[in-house]
Design a protein around this motif. Structure first.
Motif, PDB file in Angstrom:
ATOM      1  N   UNK A 195       0.849  -1.190   0.000  1.00 34.64           N
ATOM      2  CA  UNK A 195       0.000   0.000   0.000  1.00 34.64           C
ATOM      3  C   UNK A 195       0.884   1.239   0.000  1.00 34.64           C
ATOM      4  N   UNK A 196       0.638   2.106  -0.966  1.00 37.22           N
ATOM      5  CA  UNK A 196       1.313   3.404  -1.054  1.00 37.22           C
ATOM      6  C   UNK A 196       0.229   4.464  -0.978  1.00 37.22           C
ATOM      7  N   UNK A 197       0.359   5.364  -0.026  1.00 35.18           N
ATOM      8  CA  UNK A 197      -0.690   6.366   0.192  1.00 35.18           C
ATOM      9  C   UNK A 197      -0.072   7.721   0.524  1.00 35.18           C
ATOM     10  N   UNK A 198      -0.664   8.776  -0.010  1.00 32.39           N
ATOM     11  CA  UNK A 198      -0.216  10.132   0.314  1.00 32.39           C
ATOM     12  C   UNK A 198      -1.329  11.099  -0.016  1.00 32.39           C
ATOM     13  N   UNK A 199      -1.212  12.303   0.514  1.00 28.33           N
ATOM     14  CA  UNK A 199      -2.174  13.348   0.164  1.00 28.33           C
ATOM     15  C   UNK A 199      -1.459  14.458  -0.584  1.00 28.33           C
ATOM     16  N   UNK A 200      -2.212  15.126  -1.436  1.00 31.46           N
ATOM     17  CA  UNK A 200      -1.665  16.272  -2.163  1.00 31.46           C
ATOM     18  C   UNK A 200      -2.760  17.319  -2.320  1.00 31.46           C
ATOM     19  N   UNK A 201      -2.366  18.562  -2.130  1.00 27.44           N
ATOM     20  CA  UNK A 201      -3.266  19.708  -2.306  1.00 27.44           C
ATOM     21  C   UNK A 201      -2.647  20.632  -3.346  1.00 27.44           C
ATOM     22  N   UNK A 202      -3.296  20.717  -4.504  1.00 29.71           N
ATOM     23  CA  UNK A 202      -2.826  21.631  -5.553  1.00 29.71           C
ATOM     24  C   UNK A 202      -3.409  23.010  -5.279  1.00 29.71           C
ATOM     25  N   UNK A 203      -2.872  23.641  -4.258  1.00 28.54           N
ATOM     26  CA  UNK A 203      -3.387  24.932  -3.805  1.00 28.54           C
ATOM     27  C   UNK A 203      -3.305  26.003  -4.880  1.00 28.54           C
ATOM     28  N   UNK A 204      -2.304  25.864  -5.757  1.00 28.00           N
ATOM     29  CA  UNK A 204      -2.049  26.879  -6.778  1.00 28.00           C
ATOM     30  C   UNK A 204      -2.968  26.740  -7.978  1.00 28.00           C
ATOM     31  N   UNK A 205      -3.898  25.764  -7.957  1.00 26.69           N
ATOM     32  CA  UNK A 205      -4.730  25.455  -9.111  1.00 26.69           C
ATOM     33  C   UNK A 205      -3.826  25.016 -10.258  1.00 26.69           C
ATOM     34  N   UNK A 206      -3.202  23.864 -10.054  1.00 26.24           N
ATOM     35  CA  UNK A 206      -2.178  23.344 -10.961  1.00 26.24           C
ATOM     36  C   UNK A 206      -2.676  23.291 -12.400  1.00 26.24           C
ATOM     37  N   UNK A 207      -1.928  23.955 -13.302  1.00 27.09           N
ATOM     38  CA  UNK A 207      -2.305  23.937 -14.711  1.00 27.09           C
ATOM     39  C   UNK A 207      -1.506  22.914 -15.502  1.00 27.09           C
TER      40      UNK A 207
ATOM     41  N   UNK B 127      -1.350  13.451 -12.479  1.00 30.06           N
ATOM     42  CA  UNK B 127      -0.562  14.215 -13.456  1.00 30.06           C
ATOM     43  C   UNK B 127      -1.553  15.075 -14.223  1.00 30.06           C
ATOM     44  N   UNK B 128      -1.315  16.382 -14.236  1.00 25.52           N
ATOM     45  CA  UNK B 128      -2.265  17.324 -14.830  1.00 25.52           C
ATOM     46  C   UNK B 128      -1.531  18.242 -15.802  1.00 25.52           C
ATOM     47  N   UNK B 129      -2.095  18.413 -16.984  1.00 30.77           N
ATOM     48  CA  UNK B 129      -1.571  19.408 -17.921  1.00 30.77           C
ATOM     49  C   UNK B 129      -2.690  19.818 -18.863  1.00 30.77           C
ATOM     50  N   UNK B 130      -3.216  21.002 -18.633  1.00 27.09           N
ATOM     51  CA  UNK B 130      -4.324  21.494 -19.448  1.00 27.09           C
ATOM     52  C   UNK B 130      -5.559  20.632 -19.270  1.00 27.09           C
ATOM     53  N   UNK B 131      -6.355  20.542 -20.332  1.00 25.25           N
ATOM     54  CA  UNK B 131      -7.566  19.733 -20.288  1.00 25.25           C
ATOM     55  C   UNK B 131      -7.340  18.339 -20.856  1.00 25.25           C
ATOM     56  N   UNK B 132      -6.234  18.125 -21.551  1.00 20.75           N
ATOM     57  CA  UNK B 132      -5.997  16.835 -22.194  1.00 20.75           C
ATOM     58  C   UNK B 132      -5.430  15.796 -21.232  1.00 20.75           C
ATOM     59  N   UNK B 133      -4.652  16.236 -20.251  1.00 23.00           N
ATOM     60  CA  UNK B 133      -4.037  15.293 -19.310  1.00 23.00           C
ATOM     61  C   UNK B 133      -4.512  15.607 -17.902  1.00 23.00           C
ATOM     62  N   UNK B 134      -5.364  14.740 -17.366  1.00 22.07           N
ATOM     63  CA  UNK B 134      -5.868  14.872 -15.999  1.00 22.07           C
ATOM     64  C   UNK B 134      -6.080  13.463 -15.465  1.00 22.07           C
TER      65      UNK B 134
END
Length: 420
Positions: free
Chosen positions: A93-105, A138-145
């Motif tokens: 089990x691998x677990x972590x939390x992440x908050x993209x406070x900056x509204x990651x683009x 992994x987030x990049x624009x609308x194509x990669x989410x």
């Protein structure tokens, strides 16, 4: 009663054997356990991690994690597990939390588990350092989410074939990956399952069990024609005698036409309304049709079954290796364990206790920001032509008032309008 005692003892044995290989909640001593990589430092493109709870949180101390910064940098940091994790016969089990406070683009938010064999490279831990598991958004624009789940098998990295949607808001989310000894897996986000299945089916770590026979050839008498011309259909007599065009019988020779100078006049040709085109027999179903020929399947000589796709014998490090255009992601509450229930409890005791408070603080801050923007916004520009039209609209009209009606006089032509 006897079987009840056995069940209780079995549960106690499992609980006693369960082990946490890393449990990191990031307090003031976090830097003693984590090592910043020298990767990208020399060319100035390496970013930093700092301890912070961010702008919104449920608990100012408990919600502190490590945050990326500044923008458009590479980030690489790692920590050793408390012991080498051999997951033979165990859940992973691998677990972590992440908050993209900056509204990651555009940027990564995933974690890596690395083997002991990468130890000599950990000082320069980076994109080329061999790893065993990569997991997270992994987030990049609308194509990669998406949520990546990449597993290493025999030195090659394999990406999950399923498309798992990542959370893209500015709040904290918990990502959990479970890999089981029966070669199945689960992905949970905020403790809710979003994907599950088989390591055999959802990755291409093994070649296919069967392949098309490369030596097979289509039989000569194999008919792939679904329809054929009706042999009983005959072309009507005189079909070919009908010309495609005919002379326009309504055409008249121009009055100024001179046969001696212009030649013999002939009427122009027009499409023949009786012409039906080239005759073709009607099509009927082919009684000999066998379908499209496909080579038969045979056992793949390169396929070798492996019942230990799940197996990593030397997991030793955990790390973040990222690129972010807009930095500001906060990572927290990392757990590497062989006990899913312990992972769920850890998430409930951290994220679960504080998520509502964080959301309330987020909503409050966003409302204050929106109110300030509305207050500080300049008045909308008034177009002079539009204003004049509005003035004309009110010409000689009476507006009601508490005292009766008020006559609005027409403005004098030379009064003009002030422009904002």
């Amino acid at each position: 009663m006897k079987w009840g005692v056995v069940a209780v003892l079995a549960t106690l044995v499992v609980a006693a054997s369960a082990k946490d290989y890393l449990k990191e909640a990031f307090d003031g001593s976090w830097a003693d356990r984590w090592t910043k990589s020298s990767w990208k430092v020399s060319d100035g493109s390496a970013g930093e991690f700092k301890l912070t709870a961010g702008k919104w949180y449920g608990d100012a101390e408990a919600d502190k994690g490590i945050q990326t910064g500044p923008d458009s940098k590479f980030f690489a940091i790692s920590a050793p597990l408390t012991a080498v994790f051999d997951n033979t016969g165990k859940d992973t089990i691998v677990q972590f939390s992440v908050k993209h406070e900056q509204d990651l683009d555009c940027g990564g938010g995933y974690i890596k588990l690395l083997p002991a064999t990468s130890e000599k490279q950990m000082a320069d831990f980076g994109g080329e350092t061999p790893y065993s598991i990569m997991f997270g958004p992994d987030i990049c624009g609308y194509s990669t989410r998406k949520v990546h789940v990449i597993l290493t098998y025999k030195g090659k990295n394999y990406l999950i074939k399923k498309d798992i949607k990542a959370e893209t808001d500015q709040l904290t989310h918990v990502y959990t990956l479970v890999i089981k000894p029966d070669n199945t897996y689960q992905v949970l986000i905020d403790l809710k399952e979003v994907a599950s299945g088989s390591l055999y089916e959802d990755w291409d770590m093994l070649p296919p069990k069967t392949i098309k026979d490369p030596k097979a050839t289509k039989p000569e008498d194999w008919d792939e024609r679904e329809e054929i011309a009706d042999p009983a259909d005959k072309k009507p007599e005189g079909w070919d005698d009908i010309p495609a065009t005919i002379a326009d019988k309504d055409a008249k020779k121009p009055e100024d036409w001179d046969d001696e100078e212009d030649g013999t006049w002939e009427p122009p040709m027009i499409p023949n309304p009786e012409y039906k085109g080239e005759w073709k027999p009607k099509m009927i179903k082919n009684p000999a049709y066998k379908g499209i020929w496909v080579a038969p399947d045979i056992d793949n000589p390169e396929y070798v079954h492996d019942d230990k796709l799940y197996n990593f014998k030397d997991l030793k490090f955990v790390g973040f290796e990222l690129w972010q255009v807009k930095a500001g992601s906060i990572f927290d509450n990392i757990l590497v364990t062989d006990d899913l229930e312990a992972a769920k409890k850890f998430a409930e005791d951290t994220w679960g206790k504080h998520k509502d408070g964080e959301k309330a603080m987020f909503d409050k801050i966003k409302k204050e920001e929106d109110d300030k923007k509305a207050k500080d916004a300049p008045p909308a520009p008034v177009d002079a032509e539009m204003a004049e039209e509005e003035d004309d609209e009110y010409e000689d009209k009476e507006e009601p008032s508490g005292m009766g009606s008020i006559k609005i006089p027409k403005e004098e032509e030379d009064s003009g309008h002030d422009e904002l």
